[in-house]
Design a protein around this motif. Sequence first.
Motif, PDB file in Angstrom:
ATOM      1  N   GLY A 169       0.800  -1.375   0.100  1.00  0.00           N
ATOM      2  CA  GLY A 169      -0.017   0.066   0.072  1.00  0.00           C
ATOM      3  C   GLY A 169       0.992   1.207  -0.026  1.00  0.00           C
ATOM      4  O   GLY A 169       0.198   2.321   0.400  1.00  0.00           O
ATOM      5  N   LEU A 170       2.228   1.176  -0.431  1.00  0.00           N
ATOM      6  CA  LEU A 170       2.983   2.492  -0.697  1.00  0.00           C
ATOM      7  C   LEU A 170       2.697   3.150  -1.798  1.00  0.00           C
ATOM      8  O   LEU A 170       2.898   2.682  -2.957  1.00  0.00           O
ATOM      9  CB  LEU A 170       4.336   1.789  -0.456  1.00  0.00           C
ATOM     10  CG  LEU A 170       4.590   1.228   0.918  1.00  0.00           C
ATOM     11  CD1 LEU A 170       6.193   0.824   1.013  1.00  0.00           C
ATOM     12  CD2 LEU A 170       4.074   2.040   2.369  1.00  0.00           C
ATOM     13  N   ALA A 171       2.806   4.452  -1.703  1.00  0.00           N
ATOM     14  CA  ALA A 171       2.485   5.257  -3.035  1.00  0.00           C
ATOM     15  C   ALA A 171       3.041   6.720  -2.791  1.00  0.00           C
ATOM     16  O   ALA A 171       2.995   6.978  -1.496  1.00  0.00           O
ATOM     17  CB  ALA A 171       1.274   5.228  -3.647  1.00  0.00           C
ATOM     18  N   GLY A 172       3.262   7.430  -3.754  1.00  0.00           N
ATOM     19  CA  GLY A 172       3.440   8.976  -3.580  1.00  0.00           C
ATOM     20  C   GLY A 172       4.530   9.235  -2.664  1.00  0.00           C
ATOM     21  O   GLY A 172       5.726   8.645  -2.681  1.00  0.00           O
ATOM     22  N   PRO A 173       4.354   9.966  -1.459  1.00  0.00           N
ATOM     23  CA  PRO A 173       5.502  10.578  -0.667  1.00  0.00           C
ATOM     24  C   PRO A 173       5.959   9.531   0.348  1.00  0.00           C
ATOM     25  O   PRO A 173       7.258   9.549   0.498  1.00  0.00           O
ATOM     26  CB  PRO A 173       4.490  11.679   0.082  1.00  0.00           C
ATOM     27  CG  PRO A 173       3.428  11.831  -0.673  1.00  0.00           C
ATOM     28  CD  PRO A 173       3.241  10.754  -1.531  1.00  0.00           C
ATOM     29  N   ALA A 186       3.581   1.551   6.700  1.00  0.00           N
ATOM     30  CA  ALA A 186       2.683   1.469   5.783  1.00  0.00           C
ATOM     31  C   ALA A 186       1.353   1.639   6.381  1.00  0.00           C
ATOM     32  O   ALA A 186       1.127   1.815   7.330  1.00  0.00           O
ATOM     33  CB  ALA A 186       2.542  -0.115   5.139  1.00  0.00           C
ATOM     34  N   PRO A 187       0.257   2.013   5.643  1.00  0.00           N
ATOM     35  CA  PRO A 187      -1.059   2.471   6.040  1.00  0.00           C
ATOM     36  C   PRO A 187      -1.736   1.384   6.886  1.00  0.00           C
ATOM     37  O   PRO A 187      -2.544   1.536   7.789  1.00  0.00           O
ATOM     38  CB  PRO A 187      -1.706   2.305   4.620  1.00  0.00           C
ATOM     39  CG  PRO A 187      -0.871   2.978   3.689  1.00  0.00           C
ATOM     40  CD  PRO A 187       0.539   2.342   4.169  1.00  0.00           C
ATOM     41  N   GLY A 188      -1.323   0.221   6.550  1.00  0.00           N
ATOM     42  CA  GLY A 188      -1.903  -0.739   7.477  1.00  0.00           C
ATOM     43  C   GLY A 188      -1.139  -1.000   9.018  1.00  0.00           C
ATOM     44  O   GLY A 188      -1.409  -1.898   9.612  1.00  0.00           O
TER      45      GLY A 188
END
Length: 317
Positions: A169-173, A186-188
């Motif tokens: 779930g890694l993206a962008g900044p 990560a978001p989780g």
Amino acid sequence: MSSRELVVLGTSSAVPTRSRNHNGYLLRWDGFGVLFDPGEGTQRQMVRAGVSAHDVNAICLTHFHGDHCLGVPGVVQRIARDRVEHAVSAVFPRSGAEYWRRLRHATLFNDTRVIVERPVGGDVQEVAVDGAPFTVTARRLCHSVESYGYRIEEPGGVTMLPDRLAAYGLAGPLVGRLQREGRVTAPGGRTVTLEECSVPRPGQKVAFVMDTRLCEAIKPLAGGADLLVIESTFLDADAALAEEYGHLTARQAGRVAADAGVRRLVLTHFSERYGAEDEPRFAEEAAAAYAGDIVMARDLVRVPMPSRHRPGTASRP
């Protein structure tokens, strides 16, 4: 747009021919240019090749025989005339400093202050080249006069794996932070490391080996090089002459490439004693020792750097 290529300006040895100018090689590396061994006529060859004085960030001389340096006055004066503003490092054997001075100031002209002299000496020396995105190492070779080969090497990095980034779930900044800091949450809530989302990417390497006999300095210069630009002045039948005058044969150049694990071999610096009908023999003799990619250098051709991709390193299970 990034571009890495060798622009060949001249390929003859001591005497130019109708089809081959004296030496001259511009290595273009993502907007940074290193001009190796500008022989007589290099300024005009640059015009013919569509490159300018503004493309030169460094001048590297292997030694002070005329076919490797008589183009210096024209190139330096063109740098001044075209008002190049960035620093231009001038790398040359310290023992030939008097010859450099004579070439640098060969005639009257409105001088430039951008030339930064970086003389080299001893058996091996890392050279400070202003603004270069790579290291430059000089090693002393074995010629009839003091001569140096050069190795250009960029730092290694990593190649990010999009499928792994998406899985966490890694993206962008967050990706940028992961690259900078080596780990990120990560978001989780899971801590993800850079090693989990990337594979190592070796820095690219170029070796430039001109006038020399076989010697111990060649292998560390050429070891693992993506591109090896090397003299092959003589054919094997004239190996005794090569040894006498301090040069290599095409077969020896091929053996160097094979022993050093080179990815692409560029043969150049051909003696004027050989005609056009002899040219295929250079590649044939090199191929007898080296099974990789061989390029017979010709004036004004462009030789691209091999792709960064190496078998087995593009992805990770």
